[in-house]
Design a protein around this motif. Structure first.
Motif, PDB file in Angstrom:
ATOM      1  N   GLY A 223       6.090 -19.442   5.227  1.00 15.80           N
ATOM      2  CA  GLY A 223       5.974 -18.440   6.279  1.00 15.80           C
ATOM      3  C   GLY A 223       5.770 -17.072   5.665  1.00 15.80           C
ATOM      4  O   GLY A 223       6.417 -16.716   4.673  1.00 15.80           O
ATOM      5  N   ILE A 224       4.859 -16.286   6.232  1.00 14.44           N
ATOM      6  CA  ILE A 224       4.464 -15.002   5.656  1.00 14.44           C
ATOM      7  C   ILE A 224       4.571 -13.918   6.718  1.00 14.44           C
ATOM      8  O   ILE A 224       4.084 -14.087   7.843  1.00 14.44           O
ATOM      9  N   ALA A 225       5.196 -12.800   6.373  1.00  9.49           N
ATOM     10  CA  ALA A 225       5.211 -11.618   7.238  1.00  9.49           C
ATOM     11  C   ALA A 225       4.914 -10.403   6.370  1.00  9.49           C
ATOM     12  O   ALA A 225       5.559 -10.202   5.339  1.00  9.49           O
ATOM     13  N   ILE A 226       3.939  -9.609   6.778  1.00  7.19           N
ATOM     14  CA  ILE A 226       3.554  -8.430   6.003  1.00  7.19           C
ATOM     15  C   ILE A 226       3.333  -7.253   6.949  1.00  7.19           C
ATOM     16  O   ILE A 226       3.039  -7.438   8.136  1.00  7.19           O
ATOM     17  N   GLY A 227       3.479  -6.051   6.441  1.00  6.02           N
ATOM     18  CA  GLY A 227       3.248  -4.871   7.263  1.00  6.02           C
ATOM     19  C   GLY A 227       3.073  -3.641   6.411  1.00  6.02           C
ATOM     20  O   GLY A 227       3.445  -3.616   5.227  1.00  6.02           O
ATOM     21  N   ALA A 228       2.499  -2.604   7.024  1.00  9.15           N
ATOM     22  CA  ALA A 228       2.290  -1.339   6.322  1.00  9.15           C
ATOM     23  C   ALA A 228       2.470  -0.185   7.290  1.00  9.15           C
ATOM     24  O   ALA A 228       2.157  -0.295   8.478  1.00  9.15           O
ATOM     25  N   ARG A 229       2.956   0.926   6.754  1.00 11.77           N
ATOM     26  CA  ARG A 229       3.142   2.160   7.537  1.00 11.77           C
ATOM     27  C   ARG A 229       2.451   3.303   6.819  1.00 11.77           C
ATOM     28  O   ARG A 229       2.659   3.519   5.624  1.00 11.77           O
ATOM     29  N   SER A 230       1.593   4.004   7.558  1.00  9.92           N
ATOM     30  CA  SER A 230       0.930   5.196   7.023  1.00  9.92           C
ATOM     31  C   SER A 230       1.575   6.423   7.656  1.00  9.92           C
ATOM     32  O   SER A 230       1.473   6.636   8.870  1.00  9.92           O
ATOM     33  N   ALA A 231       2.247   7.227   6.845  1.00 10.55           N
ATOM     34  CA  ALA A 231       2.869   8.445   7.366  1.00 10.55           C
ATOM     35  C   ALA A 231       1.818   9.414   7.886  1.00 10.55           C
ATOM     36  O   ALA A 231       2.080  10.208   8.790  1.00 10.55           O
ATOM     37  N   ALA A 232       0.593   9.332   7.334  1.00  7.47           N
ATOM     38  CA  ALA A 232      -0.497  10.212   7.750  1.00  7.47           C
ATOM     39  C   ALA A 232      -1.175   9.732   9.030  1.00  7.47           C
ATOM     40  O   ALA A 232      -2.079  10.390   9.544  1.00  7.47           O
ATOM     41  N   GLY A 233      -0.772   8.558   9.519  1.00 12.23           N
ATOM     42  CA  GLY A 233      -1.344   8.041  10.758  1.00 12.23           C
ATOM     43  C   GLY A 233      -2.679   7.355  10.583  1.00 12.23           C
ATOM     44  O   GLY A 233      -3.490   7.312  11.512  1.00 12.23           O
ATOM     45  N   SER A 234      -2.934   6.776   9.407  1.00 14.45           N
ATOM     46  CA  SER A 234      -4.227   6.162   9.116  1.00 14.45           C
ATOM     47  C   SER A 234      -4.194   4.647   9.328  1.00 14.45           C
ATOM     48  O   SER A 234      -3.550   3.919   8.563  1.00 14.45           O
ATOM     49  N   TYR A 235      -4.913   4.187  10.339  1.00 11.50           N
ATOM     50  CA  TYR A 235      -5.083   2.758  10.570  1.00 11.50           C
ATOM     51  C   TYR A 235      -5.824   2.128   9.396  1.00 11.50           C
ATOM     52  O   TYR A 235      -5.465   1.043   8.906  1.00 11.50           O
ATOM     53  N   ASP A 236      -6.859   2.827   8.910  1.00 13.18           N
ATOM     54  CA  ASP A 236      -7.662   2.288   7.805  1.00 13.18           C
ATOM     55  C   ASP A 236      -6.812   2.046   6.558  1.00 13.18           C
ATOM     56  O   ASP A 236      -6.984   1.024   5.874  1.00 13.18           O
ATOM     57  N   ASP A 237      -5.914   2.975   6.258  1.00 14.18           N
ATOM     58  CA  ASP A 237      -5.084   2.812   5.062  1.00 14.18           C
ATOM     59  C   ASP A 237      -4.161   1.597   5.199  1.00 14.18           C
ATOM     60  O   ASP A 237      -3.931   0.875   4.223  1.00 14.18           O
ATOM     61  N   THR A 238      -3.621   1.378   6.394  1.00 15.99           N
ATOM     62  CA  THR A 238      -2.747   0.211   6.576  1.00 15.99           C
ATOM     63  C   THR A 238      -3.545  -1.090   6.487  1.00 15.99           C
ATOM     64  O   THR A 238      -3.061  -2.070   5.923  1.00 15.99           O
ATOM     65  N   MET A 239      -4.757  -1.096   7.017  1.00 21.14           N
ATOM     66  CA  MET A 239      -5.600  -2.295   6.893  1.00 21.14           C
ATOM     67  C   MET A 239      -5.929  -2.566   5.430  1.00 21.14           C
ATOM     68  O   MET A 239      -5.900  -3.716   4.981  1.00 21.14           O
ATOM     69  N   ASP A 240      -6.250  -1.504   4.703  1.00 23.04           N
ATOM     70  CA  ASP A 240      -6.549  -1.647   3.278  1.00 23.04           C
ATOM     71  C   ASP A 240      -5.347  -2.227   2.534  1.00 23.04           C
ATOM     72  O   ASP A 240      -5.490  -3.119   1.688  1.00 23.04           O
ATOM     73  N   ALA A 241      -4.148  -1.737   2.872  1.00 24.27           N
ATOM     74  CA  ALA A 241      -2.937  -2.238   2.223  1.00 24.27           C
ATOM     75  C   ALA A 241      -2.732  -3.718   2.513  1.00 24.27           C
ATOM     76  O   ALA A 241      -2.420  -4.500   1.600  1.00 24.27           O
ATOM     77  N   LEU A 242      -2.928  -4.134   3.764  1.00 27.11           N
ATOM     78  CA  LEU A 242      -2.715  -5.541   4.113  1.00 27.11           C
ATOM     79  C   LEU A 242      -3.788  -6.437   3.487  1.00 27.11           C
ATOM     80  O   LEU A 242      -3.503  -7.586   3.126  1.00 27.11           O
ATOM     81  N   ASP A 243      -5.006  -5.922   3.351  1.00 26.78           N
ATOM     82  CA  ASP A 243      -6.034  -6.679   2.626  1.00 26.78           C
ATOM     83  C   ASP A 243      -5.576  -6.971   1.196  1.00 26.78           C
ATOM     84  O   ASP A 243      -5.700  -8.096   0.701  1.00 26.78           O
ATOM     85  N   LYS A 244      -5.068  -5.943   0.538  1.00 32.00           N
ATOM     86  CA  LYS A 244      -4.639  -6.099  -0.850  1.00 32.00           C
ATOM     87  C   LYS A 244      -3.416  -7.008  -0.978  1.00 32.00           C
ATOM     88  O   LYS A 244      -3.310  -7.805  -1.918  1.00 32.00           O
ATOM     89  N   VAL A 245      -2.487  -6.899  -0.032  1.00 33.25           N
ATOM     90  CA  VAL A 245      -1.311  -7.778  -0.053  1.00 33.25           C
ATOM     91  C   VAL A 245      -1.737  -9.228   0.125  1.00 33.25           C
ATOM     92  O   VAL A 245      -1.251 -10.128  -0.573  1.00 33.25           O
ATOM     93  N   ALA A 246      -2.661  -9.462   1.060  1.00 32.40           N
ATOM     94  CA  ALA A 246      -3.136 -10.833   1.288  1.00 32.40           C
ATOM     95  C   ALA A 246      -3.805 -11.393   0.040  1.00 32.40           C
ATOM     96  O   ALA A 246      -3.626 -12.572  -0.299  1.00 32.40           O
ATOM     97  N   GLU A 247      -4.569 -10.565  -0.648  1.00 35.53           N
ATOM     98  CA  GLU A 247      -5.210 -11.012  -1.888  1.00 35.53           C
ATOM     99  C   GLU A 247      -4.169 -11.368  -2.941  1.00 35.53           C
ATOM    100  O   GLU A 247      -4.322 -12.350  -3.686  1.00 35.53           O
ATOM    101  N   ALA A 248      -3.092 -10.582  -3.016  1.00 34.59           N
ATOM    102  CA  ALA A 248      -2.033 -10.858  -3.982  1.00 34.59           C
ATOM    103  C   ALA A 248      -1.335 -12.174  -3.658  1.00 34.59           C
ATOM    104  O   ALA A 248      -1.034 -12.978  -4.554  1.00 34.59           O
ATOM    105  N   ILE A 249      -1.062 -12.400  -2.378  1.00 36.26           N
ATOM    106  CA  ILE A 249      -0.427 -13.656  -1.961  1.00 36.26           C
ATOM    107  C   ILE A 249      -1.350 -14.827  -2.253  1.00 36.26           C
ATOM    108  O   ILE A 249      -0.920 -15.882  -2.730  1.00 36.26           O
ATOM    109  N   ASP A 250      -2.624 -14.639  -1.981  1.00 30.60           N
ATOM    110  CA  ASP A 250      -3.601 -15.693  -2.217  1.00 30.60           C
ATOM    111  C   ASP A 250      -3.657 -16.067  -3.697  1.00 30.60           C
ATOM    112  O   ASP A 250      -3.787 -17.235  -4.059  1.00 30.60           O
TER     113      ASP A 250
END
Length: 263
Positions: A223-250
């Motif tokens: 089971g996998i749960a991941i998340g990201a928070r951008s203090a600057a309010g950037s959706y793109d930055d959080t998506m980028d972070a989750l892309d990288k986390v998924a690659e690491a898990i993979d």
């Protein structure tokens, strides 16, 4: 003593006694634990946080061992809670079966808020619906208090990973789980890159201007749960972070590898 020796001698002959030097050597096998595929994950996630200017949370649960990484341990559930809402509604909602499936498809595949609200309302008032959804999540062993504004319910990554593992043990043809395999393309970042059942949720936060994005799913009994928070309010930055986390898990992070392997 001489008499005793003579008595024992025939017994040794009959029993086939042998000297210590004739005994086979005992083999000693050293048990070596299998390598942890996620060893080194904390270092990789810390590098991802620096690269993307986000805070990240990761939890992985295989039914026995919980692995966590990142500076976040929890976020509001946002639309990830539509999964237990839809499953609870299948059991408790009195709408027709076809209509429930229609609402579930919209709630899960493209995360339609009105459809999820209809499933929620069908289970009673906010207190009744919250209790039923909480009980569904509790089947994984951890109780979550679900609020009336269900998307703002606090749901830790550890508890969500446990729920994801629980879903991995259920019939994979179940309607909600099947819909988790068909998430719309524009939401298929992060875990969506891995070809696994998953659901995401995201929102800005008026109080501090931050942006949250989170996902959960499962792969090969984990089971996998991941998340990201951008203090600057950037959706793109959080998506980028989750892309990288998924690659690491993979990749199944390797502590000997450079952290940039997760990029």
């Amino acid at each position: 003593m001489r008499r005793l020796a003579w008595v024992l001698l025939p017994l040794c002959v009959l029993a086939g006694c042998s000297s210590a030097s004739d005994q086979p050597e005992t083999l000693h096998t050293e048990m070596v634990p299998p390598p942890d595929p996620f060893e080194g994950l904390s270092d990789v996630v810390a590098e991802i946080e620096r690269e993307t200017d986000t805070e990240v949370g990761v939890a992985l649960y295989d039914g026995t061992v919980l692995t966590q990484a990142g500076s976040l341990t929890s976020l509001p559930a946002w639309s990830t809670i539509k999964v237990p809402i839809a499953i609870a509604a299948e059991e408790h909602c009195e709408y027709g079966e076809d209509y429930i499936e229609e609402l579930t498809e919209a709630s899960i595949e493209w995360s339609d808020n009105d459809s999820a609200r209809a499933l929620w309302d069908c289970m009673g008032d906010d207190a009744e619906a919250g209790k039923k959804v909480g009980e569904e999540i509790g089947k994984a062993g951890k109780v979550v208090e679900v609020q009336g504004a269900f998307g703002t319910t606090d749901w830790s990554f550890a508890d969500q990973a446990r729920y994801a593992y629980y879903l991995s043990t259920r019939d994979q043809d179940q309607t909600v789980i099947a819909d988790m395999h068909r998430i719309t393309d524009d939401q298929a970042y992060g875990l969506g890159q891995l070809g696994i059942p998953f659901k995401g949720g995201w929102s800005d936060v008026d109080e501090d201007g931050s942006w949250h994005t989170r996902q959960f799913g499962w792969r090969e009994g984990v089971g996998i749960a991941i998340g990201a928070r951008s203090a600057a309010g950037s959706y793109d930055d959080t998506m980028d972070a989750l892309d990288k986390v998924a690659e690491a898990i993979d990749a199944g992070t390797d502590p000997r590898a450079d952290a940039t392997a997760a990029r």
